[in-house]
Design a protein around this motif. Structure first.
Motif, mmCIF file in Angstrom:
data_model
loop_
_atom_site.group_PDB
_atom_site.id
_atom_site.type_symbol
_atom_site.label_atom_id
_atom_site.label_comp_id
_atom_site.label_asym_id
_atom_site.label_seq_id
_atom_site.Cartn_x
_atom_site.Cartn_y
_atom_site.Cartn_z
ATOM 1 N N LYS A 204 -18.051 35.799 -16.820
ATOM 2 C CA LYS A 204 -19.021 36.259 -17.816
ATOM 3 C C LYS A 204 -20.154 35.241 -17.976
ATOM 4 O O LYS A 204 -21.327 35.622 -18.117
ATOM 5 N N LEU A 205 -19.817 33.956 -17.982
ATOM 6 C CA LEU A 205 -20.845 32.929 -18.100
ATOM 7 C C LEU A 205 -21.803 32.970 -16.907
ATOM 8 O O LEU A 205 -23.023 32.852 -17.056
ATOM 9 N N TRP A 206 -21.232 33.148 -15.707
ATOM 10 C CA TRP A 206 -22.061 33.195 -14.506
ATOM 11 C C TRP A 206 -22.967 34.429 -14.509
ATOM 12 O O TRP A 206 -24.142 34.360 -14.145
ATOM 13 N N GLN A 207 -22.434 35.572 -14.942
ATOM 14 C CA GLN A 207 -23.236 36.789 -15.031
ATOM 15 C C GLN A 207 -24.378 36.604 -16.032
ATOM 16 O O GLN A 207 -25.505 37.062 -15.780
ATOM 17 N N LYS A 208 -24.076 35.940 -17.134
ATOM 18 C CA LYS A 208 -25.105 35.706 -18.139
ATOM 19 C C LYS A 208 -26.230 34.834 -17.582
ATOM 20 O O LYS A 208 -27.419 35.051 -17.869
ATOM 21 N N GLU A 209 -25.876 33.842 -16.784
ATOM 22 C CA GLU A 209 -26.887 32.945 -16.206
ATOM 23 C C GLU A 209 -27.730 33.654 -15.150
ATOM 24 O O GLU A 209 -28.862 33.233 -14.882
ATOM 25 N N GLN A 210 -27.201 34.729 -14.543
ATOM 26 C CA GLN A 210 -27.949 35.447 -13.518
ATOM 27 C C GLN A 210 -28.880 36.503 -14.098
ATOM 28 O O GLN A 210 -29.716 37.071 -13.382
ATOM 29 N N GLU A 211 -28.751 36.794 -15.379
ATOM 30 C CA GLU A 211 -29.614 37.813 -16.014
ATOM 31 C C GLU A 211 -31.026 37.293 -16.242
ATOM 32 O O GLU A 211 -31.238 36.120 -16.448
#
Length: 211
Positions: A204-211
């Motif tokens: 979830k943290l990685w997905q948030k950083e890719q947004e």
């Protein structure tokens, strides 16, 4: 509904969800009632000692700590706004240090065969077994395990945002390696589940950083 008490100037709250969780974990062990009671006692004692490691250092820094035991373990809350990054690092490190000392104490007492009692020696064996395995799990570099926070503090301090992103990549890699390793080593499902939860958190943290 929760059970509350205060010890060494630190308030402790044990939520109902912890007792339900404890029944589920210890139910998987099987064996006689006395054996399950022993494991439950050592398990709870180990969590409290680990969390008191965090809490006593936080108390030293006047960060107003509070320990909460709930489903999947314990957590120490403290006033992060009044602590520096270095103090947070030391507070985080204290938990594994206390747990390591507990495991080492149990191991040494067993090796020197100080107690001529099966019950006490078995208690020491369970203490050493739980805390050594838990310590290994807790030092895996993936938050919210302590190892993850320690790695993040170090990398962020040295490399800033790039260090934070690196800590996420390290955490995802660690989870991908540790989950099958711990499974084939016969770790209890509780430890495997914790790793799954940590890995999901990092996704979830990685997905948030890719947004």
């Amino acid at each position: 509904m929760a059970f509350h008490f205060r010890f060494l100037k630190v308030p402790v709250s044990i939520d109902l969800s912890y007792w339900i969780f404890l029944l589920l974990v210890m139910g998987g062990i099987g064996g006689p009632y006395i054996e399950s009671l022993l494991w439950s006692t050592v398990f709870t004692m180990s969590i409290l000692i680990h969390e008191y490691g965090h809490a006593l250092v936080a108390l030293f820094f006047r960060a107003e700590p509070m320990i909460v035991l709930q489903a999947f373990g314990g957590r120490t809350f403290f006033n992060e706004a009044q602590t520096t990054a270095k103090q947070k690092f030391l507070i985080t490190l204290a938990g594994p240090v206390f747990q390591g000392l507990l495991a080492l104490t149990g191991y040494l007492l067993l090796q020197f065969n100080i107690f001529n009692s099966y019950v006490l020696n078995h208690f020491l064996f369970v203490t050493t077994y739980i805390n050594s395995r838990w310590l290994l799990l807790n030092l895996i570099p993936i938050a919210p395990l302590d190892g993850g926070w320690l790695v993040r503090y170090i990398l962020e301090k040295k490399f800033g945002r790039k260090g934070y992103l690196a800590s996420i990549i390290i955490g995802l890699t660690a989870a991908a390696i540790a989950i099958p390793c711990f499974y084939f080593q016969g770790y209890h499902w509780f430890f495997i589940m914790q790793l799954f939860i940590c890995g999901w958190h990092y996704c979830k943290l990685w997905q948030k950083e890719q947004e």
